[in-house]
Design a protein around this motif. Sequence first.
Motif, PDB file in Angstrom:
ATOM      1  N   GLU A  51     -11.397  20.069 -14.806  1.00  0.00           N
ATOM      2  CA  GLU A  51     -10.175  19.750 -15.524  1.00  0.00           C
ATOM      3  C   GLU A  51      -9.627  18.363 -15.186  1.00  0.00           C
ATOM      4  N   ILE A  52     -10.481  17.476 -14.722  1.00  0.00           N
ATOM      5  CA  ILE A  52     -10.051  16.128 -14.400  1.00  0.00           C
ATOM      6  C   ILE A  52      -9.874  15.346 -15.695  1.00  0.00           C
ATOM      7  N   PHE A  53      -8.739  14.676 -15.820  1.00  0.00           N
ATOM      8  CA  PHE A  53      -8.470  13.887 -17.020  1.00  0.00           C
ATOM      9  C   PHE A  53      -7.767  12.596 -16.625  1.00  0.00           C
ATOM     10  N   GLU A  54      -7.735  11.657 -17.549  1.00  0.00           N
ATOM     11  CA  GLU A  54      -7.090  10.380 -17.288  1.00  0.00           C
ATOM     12  C   GLU A  54      -5.576  10.538 -17.302  1.00  0.00           C
ATOM     13  N   ASN A  55      -4.951   9.970 -16.321  1.00  0.00           N
ATOM     14  CA  ASN A  55      -3.502   9.941 -16.281  1.00  0.00           C
ATOM     15  C   ASN A  55      -3.087   8.503 -16.581  1.00  0.00           C
ATOM     16  N   LYS A  56      -2.562   8.268 -17.765  1.00  0.00           N
ATOM     17  CA  LYS A  56      -2.260   6.918 -18.222  1.00  0.00           C
ATOM     18  C   LYS A  56      -1.217   6.227 -17.356  1.00  0.00           C
ATOM     19  N   GLU A  57      -0.259   6.974 -16.824  1.00  0.00           N
ATOM     20  CA  GLU A  57       0.753   6.376 -15.966  1.00  0.00           C
ATOM     21  C   GLU A  57       0.135   5.819 -14.683  1.00  0.00           C
ATOM     22  N   GLN A  58      -0.789   6.579 -14.101  1.00  0.00           N
ATOM     23  CA  GLN A  58      -1.463   6.108 -12.896  1.00  0.00           C
ATOM     24  C   GLN A  58      -2.277   4.851 -13.177  1.00  0.00           C
ATOM     25  N   ILE A  59      -2.911   4.815 -14.323  1.00  0.00           N
ATOM     26  CA  ILE A  59      -3.719   3.649 -14.689  1.00  0.00           C
ATOM     27  C   ILE A  59      -2.836   2.421 -14.845  1.00  0.00           C
ATOM     28  N   GLU A  60      -1.682   2.569 -15.483  1.00  0.00           N
ATOM     29  CA  GLU A  60      -0.762   1.443 -15.675  1.00  0.00           C
ATOM     30  C   GLU A  60      -0.226   0.938 -14.339  1.00  0.00           C
ATOM     31  N   VAL A  61       0.132   1.853 -13.450  1.00  0.00           N
ATOM     32  CA  VAL A  61       0.631   1.457 -12.129  1.00  0.00           C
ATOM     33  C   VAL A  61      -0.468   0.713 -11.372  1.00  0.00           C
ATOM     34  N   SER A  62      -1.685   1.215 -11.421  1.00  0.00           N
ATOM     35  CA  SER A  62      -2.805   0.573 -10.735  1.00  0.00           C
ATOM     36  C   SER A  62      -3.067  -0.820 -11.292  1.00  0.00           C
ATOM     37  N   LYS A  63      -3.007  -0.973 -12.591  1.00  0.00           N
ATOM     38  CA  LYS A  63      -3.229  -2.289 -13.207  1.00  0.00           C
ATOM     39  C   LYS A  63      -2.165  -3.285 -12.776  1.00  0.00           C
ATOM     40  N   PHE A  64      -0.901  -2.815 -12.679  1.00  0.00           N
ATOM     41  CA  PHE A  64       0.171  -3.707 -12.227  1.00  0.00           C
ATOM     42  C   PHE A  64      -0.119  -4.233 -10.829  1.00  0.00           C
ATOM     43  N   LYS A  93       0.828  -1.209   0.000  1.00  0.00           N
ATOM     44  CA  LYS A  93       0.000   0.000   0.000  1.00  0.00           C
ATOM     45  C   LYS A  93       0.864   1.261   0.000  1.00  0.00           C
ATOM     46  N   LYS A  94       1.909   1.266   0.831  1.00  0.00           N
ATOM     47  CA  LYS A  94       2.808   2.413   0.893  1.00  0.00           C
ATOM     48  C   LYS A  94       3.525   2.615  -0.443  1.00  0.00           C
ATOM     49  N   GLU A  95       3.987   1.521  -1.021  1.00  0.00           N
ATOM     50  CA  GLU A  95       4.675   1.585  -2.309  1.00  0.00           C
ATOM     51  C   GLU A  95       3.746   2.109  -3.411  1.00  0.00           C
ATOM     52  N   LEU A  96       2.515   1.636  -3.424  1.00  0.00           N
ATOM     53  CA  LEU A  96       1.542   2.083  -4.423  1.00  0.00           C
ATOM     54  C   LEU A  96       1.238   3.565  -4.279  1.00  0.00           C
ATOM     55  N   ILE A  97       1.030   4.017  -3.057  1.00  0.00           N
ATOM     56  CA  ILE A  97       0.728   5.432  -2.829  1.00  0.00           C
ATOM     57  C   ILE A  97       1.900   6.307  -3.260  1.00  0.00           C
ATOM     58  N   ASP A  98       3.120   5.863  -2.945  1.00  0.00           N
ATOM     59  CA  ASP A  98       4.308   6.624  -3.358  1.00  0.00           C
ATOM     60  C   ASP A  98       4.400   6.728  -4.874  1.00  0.00           C
ATOM     61  N   LYS A  99       4.135   5.633  -5.565  1.00  0.00           N
ATOM     62  CA  LYS A  99       4.219   5.655  -7.027  1.00  0.00           C
ATOM     63  C   LYS A  99       3.112   6.506  -7.643  1.00  0.00           C
ATOM     64  N   LEU A 100       1.920   6.444  -7.083  1.00  0.00           N
ATOM     65  CA  LEU A 100       0.823   7.250  -7.616  1.00  0.00           C
ATOM     66  C   LEU A 100       1.040   8.732  -7.352  1.00  0.00           C
ATOM     67  N   GLU A 149       3.785  10.273  -7.584  1.00  0.00           N
ATOM     68  CA  GLU A 149       4.708  10.779  -8.606  1.00  0.00           C
ATOM     69  C   GLU A 149       3.957  11.353  -9.805  1.00  0.00           C
ATOM     70  N   PHE A 150       2.815  10.768 -10.121  1.00  0.00           N
ATOM     71  CA  PHE A 150       2.058  11.168 -11.304  1.00  0.00           C
ATOM     72  C   PHE A 150       0.882  12.076 -10.977  1.00  0.00           C
ATOM     73  N   ALA A 151       0.717  12.413  -9.727  1.00  0.00           N
ATOM     74  CA  ALA A 151      -0.444  13.200  -9.309  1.00  0.00           C
ATOM     75  C   ALA A 151      -0.365  14.622  -9.856  1.00  0.00           C
ATOM     76  N   THR A 152      -1.504  15.109 -10.281  1.00  0.00           N
ATOM     77  CA  THR A 152      -1.628  16.511 -10.682  1.00  0.00           C
ATOM     78  C   THR A 152      -2.685  17.142  -9.794  1.00  0.00           C
ATOM     79  N   TYR A 153      -2.378  18.298  -9.323  1.00  0.00           N
ATOM     80  CA  TYR A 153      -3.284  18.967  -8.392  1.00  0.00           C
ATOM     81  C   TYR A 153      -3.934  20.149  -9.096  1.00  0.00           C
ATOM     82  N   ASN A 154      -5.242  20.029  -9.308  1.00  0.00           N
ATOM     83  CA  ASN A 154      -6.021  21.085  -9.954  1.00  0.00           C
ATOM     84  C   ASN A 154      -7.057  21.602  -8.970  1.00  0.00           C
TER      85      ASN A 154
END
Length: 108
Positions: free
Chosen positions: A65-78, A46-53, A55-60
């Motif tokens: 202005e919410i959009f898909e972040n493909k990197e976050q989706i790939e990390v989540s799928k893994f 859980k800690k590792e996943l949160i740290d990786k997500l 990295e790709f977080a955007t704060y709006n």
Amino acid sequence: MDLKKTNAPVNTITYDRNQIDEPTENIYESISIIAKRAEQINTEIKKELIDKLEEFATYNDSLEEIFENKEQIEVSKFYEKLPKPHALAVQEWLTDKIYFRNTEEDNQ
């Protein structure tokens, strides 16, 4: 912990009860040890996943202005495809990678 190199099963399998309780000679004690290790593994993942997500977080500030972040989706799928923490803990238990001791025996 290297999650890519684990050989724990992704699906549910049946284990031999005698193999599980062999180190402690008590099935309940063995399950308790495995459960505690599964909690530790879950916390690490859980800690590792949160740290990786993060990295790709955007704060709006706006919700429009919410959009898909493909990197976050790939990390989540893994992480979704990984074996569950209890399967990893059982695999570690069966390969003698979990250290345990009985504190009641130490006191006597």
